[in-house]
Write a protein that holds these residues in place. Structure first.
Motif, PDB file in Angstrom:
ATOM      1  N   UNK A 120       0.811  -1.282  -0.148  1.00 46.01           N
ATOM      2  CA  UNK A 120      -0.072   0.069  -0.078  1.00 46.01           C
ATOM      3  C   UNK A 120       0.868   1.272  -0.055  1.00 46.01           C
ATOM      4  N   UNK A 121       1.948   1.146   0.577  1.00 43.31           N
ATOM      5  CA  UNK A 121       2.895   2.353   0.434  1.00 43.31           C
ATOM      6  C   UNK A 121       3.182   2.793   2.080  1.00 43.31           C
ATOM      7  N   UNK A 142       4.941   7.762  -1.716  1.00 46.97           N
ATOM      8  CA  UNK A 142       3.595   9.156  -2.143  1.00 46.97           C
ATOM      9  C   UNK A 142       3.508   9.145  -3.496  1.00 46.97           C
ATOM     10  N   UNK A 149       1.510  10.134  -6.672  1.00 51.98           N
ATOM     11  CA  UNK A 149       0.459  10.490  -6.635  1.00 51.98           C
ATOM     12  C   UNK A 149      -0.618   9.587  -7.422  1.00 51.98           C
ATOM     13  N   UNK A 184      -1.319   6.482  -5.661  1.00 50.99           N
ATOM     14  CA  UNK A 184      -2.260   6.923  -4.518  1.00 50.99           C
ATOM     15  C   UNK A 184      -3.636   7.063  -4.880  1.00 50.99           C
ATOM     16  N   UNK A 185      -3.705   7.494  -6.117  1.00 52.07           N
ATOM     17  CA  UNK A 185      -5.317   7.706  -6.531  1.00 52.07           C
ATOM     18  C   UNK A 185      -5.819   6.600  -7.097  1.00 52.07           C
ATOM     19  N   UNK A 208      -5.060   3.194  -6.198  1.00 52.26           N
ATOM     20  CA  UNK A 208      -4.918   2.259  -5.006  1.00 52.26           C
ATOM     21  C   UNK A 208      -5.688   2.490  -4.013  1.00 52.26           C
ATOM     22  N   UNK A 257      -6.560   1.280   0.224  1.00 56.93           N
ATOM     23  CA  UNK A 257      -6.129   0.335   1.110  1.00 56.93           C
ATOM     24  C   UNK A 257      -7.248   0.319   2.260  1.00 56.93           C
ATOM     25  N   UNK A 313      -8.666  11.276  -2.143  1.00 51.29           N
ATOM     26  CA  UNK A 313      -8.027  10.680  -2.997  1.00 51.29           C
ATOM     27  C   UNK A 313      -8.515  10.966  -4.515  1.00 51.29           C
ATOM     28  N   UNK A 314      -8.789  12.387  -4.838  1.00 44.58           N
ATOM     29  CA  UNK A 314      -9.217  13.062  -5.899  1.00 44.58           C
ATOM     30  C   UNK A 314     -10.063  12.299  -6.732  1.00 44.58           C
ATOM     31  N   UNK A 320      -6.997  20.388  -7.215  1.00 47.37           N
ATOM     32  CA  UNK A 320      -7.570  19.251  -6.167  1.00 47.37           C
ATOM     33  C   UNK A 320      -6.851  19.251  -4.921  1.00 47.37           C
ATOM     34  N   UNK A 380      -4.910   6.708   6.044  1.00 42.04           N
ATOM     35  CA  UNK A 380      -5.738   7.197   4.653  1.00 42.04           C
ATOM     36  C   UNK A 380      -5.064   8.738   4.370  1.00 42.04           C
ATOM     37  N   UNK A 426      -1.843   9.528   4.800  1.00 43.77           N
ATOM     38  CA  UNK A 426      -0.522   9.325   4.212  1.00 43.77           C
ATOM     39  C   UNK A 426      -0.679   8.723   2.942  1.00 43.77           C
ATOM     40  N   UNK A 427      -1.797   7.859   2.663  1.00 47.40           N
ATOM     41  CA  UNK A 427      -1.860   7.127   1.430  1.00 47.40           C
ATOM     42  C   UNK A 427      -2.502   7.912   0.355  1.00 47.40           C
ATOM     43  N   UNK A 428      -2.909   8.999   0.622  1.00 50.51           N
ATOM     44  CA  UNK A 428      -3.654   9.908  -0.384  1.00 50.51           C
ATOM     45  C   UNK A 428      -2.979  10.629  -1.372  1.00 50.51           C
ATOM     46  N   UNK A 429      -3.298  10.964  -2.610  1.00 46.25           N
ATOM     47  CA  UNK A 429      -2.249  11.543  -3.577  1.00 46.25           C
ATOM     48  C   UNK A 429      -1.868  12.831  -3.189  1.00 46.25           C
ATOM     49  N   UNK A 430      -2.577  13.503  -2.134  1.00 45.99           N
ATOM     50  CA  UNK A 430      -1.992  14.695  -1.833  1.00 45.99           C
ATOM     51  C   UNK A 430      -0.602  14.878  -1.018  1.00 45.99           C
ATOM     52  N   UNK A 447       5.307   9.799   8.882  1.00 49.46           N
ATOM     53  CA  UNK A 447       5.290   8.518   8.139  1.00 49.46           C
ATOM     54  C   UNK A 447       6.098   7.308   9.016  1.00 49.46           C
TER      55      UNK A 447
END
Lengths: 206, 225, 245
Positions: A48-49, A68, A70, A73-74, A76, A78, A102-103, B3, B86, B88-92, B221
């Protein structure tokens, strides 16, 4: 496409697994099994990262993954042992936040339909603290349907769910895989039958 | 708006909402601040000269301790319910989310402290112009404190008993804030210009806004791993 | 260069190299410390103002210097550990902290003992002493944070990050304390002017400074070997090491 090459995972100072190589193409499922403490959760957290691998490489769409990333992340999603829901916020507030974080686009009508199929019709405005453990699990799983994520990384997704709930999620998984999704799941439930295509069984700790 | 900006706003809204639904807890650090400040005249003597001369220092130490009290919960609840995973895992970019979390925390704990100051300053017979300077100095110093504190809170977020260690980590790092803040107030009480220390507080704020989010993100992290 | 760096990062290789290094640090350290002590206490002329009282600088100055040197060494090792994920660097940072803290404490204690006859009090809110005190708190924070974690590798990384945050902050803290101190210059206490140091005093001080540095290196290397053994317990090379012993 997710490619795992020669992956080693450690927890603290202990090496849990090494030399794991795995390729997951669209429509395929990886099912992780093994006794408690074998490193199922640790492996999923690395994929998952959330944690870093002790060695090895993760590639997503033929591109090596950095912390990270992006795009990954979008695409996947978890879901771990904790639901990631705020007890003080309502079901809608929680899910809307997580989906937009998550955009992905959030649609209220999609949420209503999803909650109805989860047996939570009309629960949109109830605070999460008022829900039972199984209901919270269902709300957390609703994210799977509300985003367009291609890779599901799920850690024991069926915990706390009743028979109906388990059947429902198994059905969702089958649909996800048939439409070209991928999933990596740690579970002892017989989920392999849900996979229309290939199912990779990874048995840890032997 | 892009976004990332939307996600930052959404995070701020979520944190504010969740905190306001438990508004009882929000008031605790404030009450602590008021009570500590009240104890000093009782412990010393209610003489105007004495209280006037120690007032600025007491107010600053009390403000420092009160914000320390609120820091513990900054990341704790997100760690416990899994929302930190969540985030940390976000694309932001996590650095920006960390900045939002720290500033939201400031809006919930530091800002009320600033607003409350004119009332509390009366206990130490602070003159009106000094009260304004004190408020301005706190307005500049409390966000820095939230940012520095967030670094320590992020480092200790996964510890079962982080509260004690949090103080050991934060207070030495917050020392410059105390020095400049108390000095600004002191100068104002004496009727002199306090611009020097106020500028220094502003400089520290700029520095903290630039650097602290990097450290917070790295610490989060580590804590989630 | 990279091969060397990589080899350094491998614990068994490092353990052996470090073992060979200890006498190379330790023996010159011992010689210099003995020479510096004898020279400083017996040979150097007394200060014309402070008499023999000034001789405490032969302990105070080198330990104050090591307190800062040790922190920087720790922070550099911490950064190397975080960036290259090098286990030995974390072990080095962990080995530095208590030694550095001990020297910081020594600097504070000798400063205080020196202060008593000079200023008439054990503690003066002098800018330099106050910032050394804060440095001591930072050391304590780094050590406390590391030991608070059950998972040693997490504790290492958290403490490393804190050490780096501390390094960024030290100049600011130092500046604020000096700034604060110049405002509150105590009037009643006679300030100690830096003793005008002559060549025959300085030589022994230099010997002590170099001796302390080498002593620090020797102690940290020894502690580091212990840390490496502790962290690698259960690894195959340690079992082999025991089999040979």
């Amino acid at each position: 496409m997710l490619e795992i090459t020669d992956l080693a995972v450690s927890r603290g100072n202990r090496l849990l697994l090494e030399g794991l190589t795995l390729r997951l193409a669209p429509g395929e499922l990886a099912l992780i099994t093994g006794p408690n403490g074998a490193g199922k959760t640790s492996l999923l957290r690395v994929v998952a990262g959330l944690s870093q691998a002790a060695a090895g490489r993760l590639c997503w769409q033929a591109r090596a993954l950095q912390t990270g990333d992006p795009e990954y992340a979008q695409m996947r999603i978890y879901l771990g042992h904790q639901a990631g829901l705020k007890a003080d916020l309502s079901v809608t507030e929680n899910l809307r936040f997580l989906v937009e974080l998550q955009n992905h686009e959030f649609h209220s009508d999609k949420l209503a339909a999803c909650l109805a199929s989860l047996g939570l019709a009309g629960a949109e405005d109830r605070p999460v603290r008022a829900l039972s453990a199984g209901q919270r699990r269902r709300v957390a799983l609703a994210r799977l349907r509300l985003t367009a994520a291609r890779l599901w990384v799920l850690d024991e997704p069926l915990t706390n769910l009743d028979v109906d709930g388990q059947a429902l999620i198994t059905g969702w998984l089958g649909e996800h895989l048939r439409t070209g999704g991928m999933a990596m799941i740690a579970s002892h439930a017989p989920l392999a039958s849900a996979a229309p295509g290939r199912c990779v069984q990874v048995e840890l700790g032997t | 708006m892009n976004s990332t900006g939307q996600a930052m706003l959404a995070l701020a809204r979520r944190d504010l909402r969740a905190a306001l639904r438990r508004w009882g807890e929000l008031g605790l650090p404030l009450m602590f601040f008021v009570i500590v400040v009240t104890l000093f005249p009782l412990g010393l003597a209610p003489e105007r000269d004495l209280l006037g001369s120690i007032g600025p220092g007491v107010l600053w130490v009390a403000a420092l301790l009160a914000s320390l009290l609120a820091l513990e919960g900054l990341f704790r609840s997100d760690m416990e319910d899994g929302s930190m995973e969540q985030l940390i895992l976000s694309p932001q970019p996590l650095v920006l989310l960390a900045l939002v979390k720290a500033l939201t925390h400031w809006a919930l704990t530091g800002l009320p402290l600033v607003v409350l100051t004119p009332l509390v300053a009366q206990a130490f017979y602070l003159p009106a112009n000094a009260t304004w300077v004190l408020m301005l100095a706190l307005l500049l110093a409390t966000p820095t404190l939230s940012l520095i504190g967030a670094v320590a809170a992020a480092l200790t977020a996964s510890l079962r008993r982080g509260a004690g260690i949090l103080g050991i980590l934060v207070l030495p790092l917050a020392l410059p804030l105390l020095v400049f803040g108390a000095r600004a107030t002191d100068l104002a009480v004496q009727g002199q210009s306090a611009t020097g220390p106020l500028y220094l507080l502003a400089a520290l704020l700029v520095l903290a806004i630039t650097l602290a989010p990097l450290a917070i993100a790295a610490a989060l992290r580590i804590s989630v791993d | 260069m990279w091969i060397w760096f990589h080899k350094l990062g491998s614990p068994p290789h490092f353990y052996r190299t470090a073992g060979r290094l200890v006498p190379w640090f330790g023996i010159p350290a011992l010689l210099l410390l003995v020479a510096g002590t004898v020279g400083g206490l017996a040979i150097a002329p007394p200060d014309y103002q402070q008499g023999d009282g000034f001789r405490i600088i032969y302990v105070h100055v080198p330990s104050a210097y090591i307190s800062m040197f040790g922190y920087v060494a720790m922070a550099v090792a911490a950064a190397v550990g975080l960036i290259w994920r090098m286990k030995v660097a974390f072990a080095f940072a962990a080995a530095c902290a208590p030694v550095g803290a001990a020297f910081t404490f020594l600097a504070l204690a000798t400063g205080s003992i020196w202060g008593k006859p000079m200023w008439g009090v054990w503690w003066d809110w002098d800018g330099r002493m106050t910032s050394v005190l804060v440095l001591f708190f930072l050391y304590v924070g780094v050590m406390a944070l590391r030991s608070a974690f059950d998972d040693a590798s997490k504790g290492d990384r958290a403490a490393a990050l804190l050490a780096i945050v501390g390094v960024v902050n030290i100049p600011i803290i130092k500046f604020s304390v000096d700034w604060w101190n110049t405002l509150h210059q105590p009037a009643t206490i006679a300030k100690l002017s830096a003793p005008s140091i002559t060549m025959d005093m300085l030589v022994w001080l230099l010997a002590m400074v170099v001796g302390y540095t080498l002593f620090f290196a020797a102690v940290v290397t020894m502690r580091l070997r212990g840390e490496v053994l502790l962290r690698e317990r259960g690894a195959r090379w340690i079992r082999e090491l025991n089999a040979h012993a």
